[in-house]
Design a protein around this motif. Sequence first.
Motif, PDB file in Angstrom:
ATOM      1  N   UNK A 159       0.858  -1.180  -0.243  1.00  0.00           N
ATOM      2  CA  UNK A 159      -0.046   0.077   0.047  1.00  0.00           C
ATOM      3  C   UNK A 159       1.014   1.111  -0.119  1.00  0.00           C
ATOM      4  N   UNK A 160       0.423   2.420  -0.537  1.00  0.00           N
ATOM      5  CA  UNK A 160       0.976   3.418  -0.526  1.00  0.00           C
ATOM      6  C   UNK A 160       0.436   4.714   0.451  1.00  0.00           C
ATOM      7  N   UNK A 161       1.374   5.297   1.325  1.00  0.00           N
ATOM      8  CA  UNK A 161       0.847   6.483   1.934  1.00  0.00           C
ATOM      9  C   UNK A 161       1.684   7.694   1.546  1.00  0.00           C
ATOM     10  N   UNK A 162       0.982   8.742   1.960  1.00  0.00           N
ATOM     11  CA  UNK A 162       1.957   9.907   1.824  1.00  0.00           C
ATOM     12  C   UNK A 162       2.287  10.500   3.171  1.00  0.00           C
ATOM     13  N   UNK A 163       3.487  10.849   3.589  1.00  0.00           N
ATOM     14  CA  UNK A 163       3.938  11.486   4.802  1.00  0.00           C
ATOM     15  C   UNK A 163       4.303  12.799   4.482  1.00  0.00           C
ATOM     16  N   UNK A 164       3.654  13.715   5.373  1.00  0.00           N
ATOM     17  CA  UNK A 164       4.057  15.047   5.284  1.00  0.00           C
ATOM     18  C   UNK A 164       4.421  15.615   6.604  1.00  0.00           C
ATOM     19  N   UNK A 165       5.538  16.387   6.628  1.00  0.00           N
ATOM     20  CA  UNK A 165       5.684  17.141   8.050  1.00  0.00           C
ATOM     21  C   UNK A 165       6.218  18.650   7.632  1.00  0.00           C
ATOM     22  N   UNK A 166       6.139  19.251   8.857  1.00  0.00           N
ATOM     23  CA  UNK A 166       6.460  20.548   8.811  1.00  0.00           C
ATOM     24  C   UNK A 166       7.323  20.994  10.294  1.00  0.00           C
ATOM     25  N   UNK A 167       8.329  21.605  10.281  1.00  0.00           N
ATOM     26  CA  UNK A 167       9.102  21.726  11.518  1.00  0.00           C
ATOM     27  C   UNK A 167       8.942  23.127  11.806  1.00  0.00           C
ATOM     28  N   UNK A 168       8.654  24.037  10.937  1.00  0.00           N
ATOM     29  CA  UNK A 168       8.423  25.317  11.120  1.00  0.00           C
ATOM     30  C   UNK A 168       7.503  26.127  10.249  1.00  0.00           C
ATOM     31  N   UNK A 169       7.040  27.172  10.504  1.00  0.00           N
ATOM     32  CA  UNK A 169       6.061  27.917   9.670  1.00  0.00           C
ATOM     33  C   UNK A 169       6.569  28.051   8.222  1.00  0.00           C
ATOM     34  N   UNK A 170       5.444  27.889   7.362  1.00  0.00           N
ATOM     35  CA  UNK A 170       5.530  27.857   6.063  1.00  0.00           C
ATOM     36  C   UNK A 170       6.701  27.026   5.343  1.00  0.00           C
ATOM     37  N   UNK A 171       6.837  25.945   5.955  1.00  0.00           N
ATOM     38  CA  UNK A 171       7.977  24.957   5.483  1.00  0.00           C
ATOM     39  C   UNK A 171       7.156  23.603   5.352  1.00  0.00           C
ATOM     40  N   UNK A 172       7.161  22.974   4.341  1.00  0.00           N
ATOM     41  CA  UNK A 172       6.604  21.689   4.456  1.00  0.00           C
ATOM     42  C   UNK A 172       7.447  20.435   3.624  1.00  0.00           C
ATOM     43  N   UNK A 173       7.396  19.462   4.027  1.00  0.00           N
ATOM     44  CA  UNK A 173       8.375  18.212   2.937  1.00  0.00           C
ATOM     45  C   UNK A 173       7.195  17.171   3.087  1.00  0.00           C
ATOM     46  N   UNK A 174       7.481  16.328   2.097  1.00  0.00           N
ATOM     47  CA  UNK A 174       6.604  15.007   2.066  1.00  0.00           C
ATOM     48  C   UNK A 174       7.302  14.116   1.172  1.00  0.00           C
ATOM     49  N   UNK A 175       6.681  12.956   1.341  1.00  0.00           N
ATOM     50  CA  UNK A 175       7.474  11.653   0.768  1.00  0.00           C
ATOM     51  C   UNK A 175       6.429  10.666   0.571  1.00  0.00           C
ATOM     52  N   UNK A 176       6.473   9.996  -0.406  1.00  0.00           N
ATOM     53  CA  UNK A 176       5.603   8.670  -0.500  1.00  0.00           C
ATOM     54  C   UNK A 176       6.135   7.343  -0.269  1.00  0.00           C
ATOM     55  N   UNK A 177       5.602   6.823   0.768  1.00  0.00           N
ATOM     56  CA  UNK A 177       6.092   5.432   1.131  1.00  0.00           C
ATOM     57  C   UNK A 177       5.356   4.273   0.658  1.00  0.00           C
ATOM     58  N   UNK A 178       5.956   3.025   0.229  1.00  0.00           N
ATOM     59  CA  UNK A 178       5.352   1.746  -0.035  1.00  0.00           C
ATOM     60  C   UNK A 178       5.349   0.945   1.234  1.00  0.00           C
ATOM     61  N   UNK A 197      -2.866   1.798   9.272  1.00  0.00           N
ATOM     62  CA  UNK A 197      -2.996   2.804   8.251  1.00  0.00           C
ATOM     63  C   UNK A 197      -3.508   1.989   7.114  1.00  0.00           C
ATOM     64  N   UNK A 198      -4.105   2.794   6.341  1.00  0.00           N
ATOM     65  CA  UNK A 198      -4.743   2.098   4.842  1.00  0.00           C
ATOM     66  C   UNK A 198      -3.968   2.763   3.666  1.00  0.00           C
ATOM     67  N   UNK A 199      -4.288   1.981   2.556  1.00  0.00           N
ATOM     68  CA  UNK A 199      -3.762   2.475   1.228  1.00  0.00           C
ATOM     69  C   UNK A 199      -4.280   3.968   0.948  1.00  0.00           C
ATOM     70  N   UNK A 200      -3.448   4.949   0.817  1.00  0.00           N
ATOM     71  CA  UNK A 200      -3.798   6.224   0.496  1.00  0.00           C
ATOM     72  C   UNK A 200      -4.011   7.324   1.643  1.00  0.00           C
ATOM     73  N   UNK A 201      -3.655   6.656   2.694  1.00  0.00           N
ATOM     74  CA  UNK A 201      -3.680   7.617   3.898  1.00  0.00           C
ATOM     75  C   UNK A 201      -2.731   8.708   3.814  1.00  0.00           C
TER      76      UNK A 201
END
Length: 94
Positions: free
Chosen positions: A1-20, A68-72
């Motif tokens: 299954x694929x999920x998307x992980x997003x994080x922000x350690x400060x204002x106006x900055x985001x990172x993301x990665x897709x995990x299998x 988790x479920x696929x697409x979360x």
Amino acid sequence: MKINVRWSLGPRSTEHVELELPDGATVESALKALAQSTSTPPWGEGLPTDTHLNWSVWGRAVSLDTRLRSGDRLATTRALRVDPKVARRERFRK
């Protein structure tokens, strides 16, 4: 299954990665996979168990043992510094 992980350690900055991940994966296993897939995990060393960094799935708080479920979309959530109603009132006054 694929999920998307997003994080922000400060204002106006985001990172993301897709995990299998395998079916039945938990938030904890997703965070371990994230730590292995990135050179610097968003929380530093180990797993994020301190209180300044919490996790949610589609905006709802989750614990590390949540399945988790696929697409979360797994995302970090930080505590609010200002009550949104108070901030809006202050902006309106200006």
